[in-house]
Design an enzyme around this catalytic site. Structure first.
Site, PDB file in Angstrom:
ATOM      1  N   PRO A  23      -3.732   1.999  -7.753  1.00 38.28           N
ATOM      2  CA  PRO A  23      -4.107   0.836  -6.903  1.00 38.28           C
ATOM      3  C   PRO A  23      -2.669   0.074  -6.679  1.00 38.28           C
ATOM      4  O   PRO A  23      -1.750  -0.079  -7.365  1.00 38.28           O
ATOM      5  CB  PRO A  23      -4.757  -0.213  -8.009  1.00 38.28           C
ATOM      6  CG  PRO A  23      -4.110   0.508  -9.263  1.00 38.28           C
ATOM      7  CD  PRO A  23      -3.957   1.892  -9.306  1.00 38.28           C
ATOM      8  N   ALA A  62      -5.601  -4.185  -6.533  1.00 35.99           N
ATOM      9  CA  ALA A  62      -5.921  -5.111  -7.583  1.00 35.99           C
ATOM     10  C   ALA A  62      -6.522  -6.308  -6.541  1.00 35.99           C
ATOM     11  O   ALA A  62      -6.095  -6.846  -5.574  1.00 35.99           O
ATOM     12  CB  ALA A  62      -4.724  -5.970  -7.843  1.00 35.99           C
ATOM     13  N   GLN A 104      -9.908  -1.636  -8.187  1.00 40.21           N
ATOM     14  CA  GLN A 104      -9.404  -2.429  -9.435  1.00 40.21           C
ATOM     15  C   GLN A 104      -9.725  -3.960  -9.475  1.00 40.21           C
ATOM     16  O   GLN A 104      -9.060  -4.574  -8.199  1.00 40.21           O
ATOM     17  CB  GLN A 104      -7.744  -2.474  -9.411  1.00 40.21           C
ATOM     18  CG  GLN A 104      -7.182  -2.735 -10.631  1.00 40.21           C
ATOM     19  CD  GLN A 104      -5.684  -2.832 -10.730  1.00 40.21           C
ATOM     20  OE1 GLN A 104      -5.110  -3.273  -9.916  1.00 40.21           O
ATOM     21  NE2 GLN A 104      -5.096  -2.062 -11.712  1.00 40.21           N
ATOM     22  N   TYR A 185      -0.517  -9.488 -16.098  1.00 39.46           N
ATOM     23  CA  TYR A 185      -1.653 -10.264 -15.728  1.00 39.46           C
ATOM     24  C   TYR A 185      -2.612 -10.623 -16.610  1.00 39.46           C
ATOM     25  O   TYR A 185      -2.492 -10.418 -17.697  1.00 39.46           O
ATOM     26  CB  TYR A 185      -2.405  -9.740 -14.452  1.00 39.46           C
ATOM     27  CG  TYR A 185      -1.566  -9.450 -13.398  1.00 39.46           C
ATOM     28  CD1 TYR A 185      -0.894 -10.385 -12.819  1.00 39.46           C
ATOM     29  CD2 TYR A 185      -1.148  -7.982 -12.826  1.00 39.46           C
ATOM     30  CE1 TYR A 185       0.125  -9.967 -11.633  1.00 39.46           C
ATOM     31  CE2 TYR A 185      -0.200  -7.932 -11.986  1.00 39.46           C
ATOM     32  CZ  TYR A 185       0.498  -8.908 -11.225  1.00 39.46           C
ATOM     33  OH  TYR A 185       1.543  -8.562 -10.423  1.00 39.46           O
ATOM     34  N   ARG A 233      -6.830  -0.285 -16.882  1.00 43.96           N
ATOM     35  CA  ARG A 233      -5.664  -0.144 -16.955  1.00 43.96           C
ATOM     36  C   ARG A 233      -4.855  -0.992 -18.019  1.00 43.96           C
ATOM     37  O   ARG A 233      -5.256  -2.042 -18.004  1.00 43.96           O
ATOM     38  CB  ARG A 233      -5.073  -0.532 -15.372  1.00 43.96           C
ATOM     39  CG  ARG A 233      -3.504  -0.385 -15.199  1.00 43.96           C
ATOM     40  CD  ARG A 233      -2.782  -0.369 -14.042  1.00 43.96           C
ATOM     41  NE  ARG A 233      -2.813   1.060 -13.450  1.00 43.96           N
ATOM     42  CZ  ARG A 233      -1.831   1.432 -12.615  1.00 43.96           C
ATOM     43  NH1 ARG A 233      -0.856   0.413 -11.970  1.00 43.96           N
ATOM     44  NH2 ARG A 233      -1.844   2.740 -12.166  1.00 43.96           N
ATOM     45  N   GLY A 333       1.501   6.353  -6.824  1.00 40.40           N
ATOM     46  CA  GLY A 333       1.539   5.338  -6.227  1.00 40.40           C
ATOM     47  C   GLY A 333       2.427   5.559  -4.815  1.00 40.40           C
ATOM     48  O   GLY A 333       1.948   6.043  -3.896  1.00 40.40           O
ATOM     49  N   ARG A 334       3.763   5.193  -5.010  1.00 46.16           N
ATOM     50  CA  ARG A 334       4.767   5.133  -3.994  1.00 46.16           C
ATOM     51  C   ARG A 334       4.734   6.697  -3.071  1.00 46.16           C
ATOM     52  O   ARG A 334       5.014   6.669  -1.877  1.00 46.16           O
ATOM     53  CB  ARG A 334       6.380   4.828  -4.355  1.00 46.16           C
ATOM     54  CG  ARG A 334       6.158   3.301  -4.634  1.00 46.16           C
ATOM     55  CD  ARG A 334       7.335   2.835  -5.535  1.00 46.16           C
ATOM     56  NE  ARG A 334       7.122   3.610  -6.925  1.00 46.16           N
ATOM     57  CZ  ARG A 334       7.954   3.177  -7.996  1.00 46.16           C
ATOM     58  NH1 ARG A 334       8.996   2.596  -7.691  1.00 46.16           N
ATOM     59  NH2 ARG A 334       7.852   3.760  -8.995  1.00 46.16           N
TER      60      ARG A 334
HETATM   61  C1  FNR Z   1       1.902  -1.287  -7.396  1.00 45.88           C
HETATM   62  N1  FNR Z   1       1.312  -1.408  -8.532  1.00 45.88           N
HETATM   63  C2  FNR Z   1       0.190  -1.762  -8.868  1.00 45.88           C
HETATM   64  N2  FNR Z   1      -0.375  -1.642 -10.216  1.00 45.88           N
HETATM   65  C3  FNR Z   1      -1.558  -2.289 -10.091  1.00 45.88           C
HETATM   66  O1  FNR Z   1      -2.226  -1.978 -11.288  1.00 45.88           O
HETATM   67  N3  FNR Z   1      -2.516  -2.990  -9.386  1.00 45.88           N
HETATM   68  C4  FNR Z   1      -1.817  -2.934  -8.083  1.00 45.88           C
HETATM   69  O2  FNR Z   1      -2.371  -3.496  -7.225  1.00 45.88           O
HETATM   70  C5  FNR Z   1      -0.593  -2.483  -7.927  1.00 45.88           C
HETATM   71  N4  FNR Z   1       0.118  -3.082  -6.604  1.00 45.88           N
HETATM   72  C6  FNR Z   1       1.214  -2.285  -6.370  1.00 45.88           C
HETATM   73  C7  FNR Z   1       1.908  -2.403  -5.191  1.00 45.88           C
HETATM   74  C8  FNR Z   1       2.901  -1.637  -4.585  1.00 45.88           C
HETATM   75  C9  FNR Z   1       3.501  -1.742  -3.092  1.00 45.88           C
HETATM   76  C10 FNR Z   1       3.613  -0.715  -5.446  1.00 45.88           C
HETATM   77  C11 FNR Z   1       4.597   0.131  -5.114  1.00 45.88           C
HETATM   78  C12 FNR Z   1       3.134  -0.605  -6.839  1.00 45.88           C
HETATM   79  C13 FNR Z   1       1.951  -0.133  -9.307  1.00 45.88           C
HETATM   80  C14 FNR Z   1       1.426   1.278  -9.211  1.00 45.88           C
HETATM   81  O3  FNR Z   1      -0.058   1.317  -9.268  1.00 45.88           O
HETATM   82  C15 FNR Z   1       1.930   2.409 -10.109  1.00 45.88           C
HETATM   83  O4  FNR Z   1       1.647   1.934 -11.363  1.00 45.88           O
HETATM   84  C16 FNR Z   1       3.420   2.270  -9.700  1.00 45.88           C
HETATM   85  O5  FNR Z   1       3.969   1.941  -8.471  1.00 45.88           O
HETATM   86  C17 FNR Z   1       4.181   3.410 -10.514  1.00 45.88           C
HETATM   87  O6  FNR Z   1       3.911   4.619  -9.806  1.00 45.88           O
HETATM   88  P1  FNR Z   1       4.602   5.382  -8.652  1.00 45.88           P
HETATM   89  O7  FNR Z   1       4.728   4.689  -7.642  1.00 45.88           O
HETATM   90  O8  FNR Z   1       6.024   5.586  -9.369  1.00 45.88           O
HETATM   91  O9  FNR Z   1       3.968   6.641  -8.144  1.00 45.88           O
END
Ligand code: FNR
Length: 364
Positions: A23, A62, A104, A185, A233, A333-334
């Protein structure tokens, strides 16, 4: 045979592979008026592209259960039926592509009303701000607002809002619902002694701090069909015990294992294992797969299926996480922001069946 591209069944739902989208807030909804919290073209294009790229499951960002629960003013919401209709367009495209649509559900608690990261991340300006609330009147960090301490009646209202949002998520066509219990949160704020200073039945002992999380899960499970899975989560650690010199007494991996056992007994099907976020100034030793050991612990010690997340970027690394029994799936994610076709590329690299749509078959 790869594990990454083996289907995975939870209850009656089969997810076509184990490469899932984490998410990620897009901070892109309208803030005021009838479009508030409503998904629009950006959200459609963003999620549709990741489905086209071959993700087996997409967890939509989220999504707030109430306006007060938004992380930023531009978050998606599921507190009204206009929001349901807009999300249905996304779920129907994902389903058509064979990608399972998940969402989520979140309440940001004392970390609500913050700005889009590209505008600087801190509390939002007065023209968009609202009064935030949490378990205790303790701010997230210096420069953040002091939250109102929620009354027991308000806590119960929020539990009800999670159930209402889950009902709407189902009506919108989602097949997986994830409760956001991480990243500082509201649910995590109740769990962690660093944010929860209550002396009533929602604070103090582990049982009391976990009460709100369990009530939310019971409420969501109560409206979510038996044949469909519920995820949770978690922030598996506040990283204070891993940094004992920090001197703070936060939520620990041991607490997470205990919570996971409780959640499993209440019908949670998978724990999405992240870490951190409860307050600023805690050192987190990030690196490739740095949160995977926590997913492994939850899976082994609580017997709870897990998804690993955090700096998973390479197909062989992802495959090894599954092969080693650390997790049942990986969440990207990214990496999926960089390359929506990562799952397809990984399938080619690992010699698995292609995931590209017929329309793009020339690009294999
Ligand atoms: C996130 N992350 C995140 N986590 C979550 O639980 N709900 C969310 O809405 C978000 N929003 C969000 C936006 C953006 C732009 C980023 C980069 C990250 C965290 C994401 O789900 C993830 O756990 C982390 O980015 C780590 O994973 P990666 O990016 O290393 O693969």
């Amino acid at each position: 045979m790869t594990s990454l591209f083996t289907p995975y069944t939870l209850r009656s739902l089969t997810i076509p592979n184990r490469v899932w989208m984490a998410p990620m807030c897009q901070y892109s909804a309208e803030v005021f008026g009838p479009g508030a919290g409503v998904a629009h073209d950006w959200h459609f294009a963003h999620y549709a592209a990741r489905a086209t790229g071959g993700a087996g499951l997409i967890l939509v960002e989220a999504t707030a259960v109430s306006p007060q629960g938004r992380i930023s003013p531009a978050d998606l919401g599921l507190w009204n039926d206009t929001q349901v209709a807009a999300l249905r367009r996304i779920t129907s495209f994902l389903s058509e592509r064979g990608t399972v649509p998940g969402i989520q559900l979140a309440h940001a608690g004392r970390k609500a009303a913050t700005d889009r990261p590209w505008r600087g991340d801190g509390p939002v300006g007065p023209e968009e701000a609202w009064q935030v609330a949490g378990p205790s009147a303790v701010p997230y960090a210096e420069g953040y607002p002091v939250p109102d301490e929620l009354t027991v009646e308000q806590i119960q209202q929020i539990v009800g809002q999670f159930a209402d949002a889950a009902r709407r998520a189902l009506a919108a066509g989602f097949r997986v619902v994830e409760v956001h219990g991480a990243h500082g949160y509201l649910i995590h704020e109740f769990l962690s002694p660093l944010a929860n200073r209550r002396t009533d039945r929602y604070g103090g002992s582990f049982e009391n701090r976990a009460r709100f999380a369990l009530e939310v899960v019971d409420a969501v499970r109560g409206v979510w069909p038996q044949e469909l899975p519920v995820f949770f989560r978690t922030s598996a650690t506040d990283w204070t015990t891993e940094n004992p010199e920090d001197g703070r007494d936060g939520w620990t991996a041991g607490d997470t294992v205990r919570l996971a056992r409780e959640l499993r007994g209440r019908g949670v099907d998978l724990m999405d294992v992240s870490t951190g976020g409860i307050t600023s100034g805690i050192r987190i030793p990030t690196g490739p797969g740095y949160q995977v050991p926590f997913a492994r612990r939850v899976r082994q010690e609580a017997g709870m299926p897990t998804a690993a997340v955090g700096l998973v970027t390479d197909p062989r690394q992802a495959e090894k996480i599954l092969a080693d029994g650390d997790a049942d799936a990986v969440l990207l994610g990214r990496e999926l922001l960089r390359d929506p076709h990562w799952p397809h590329r990984a399938a080619v690299e690992m010699g698995a069946a292609k995931r590209l749509p017929d329309q793009y078959a020339w690009a294999v």
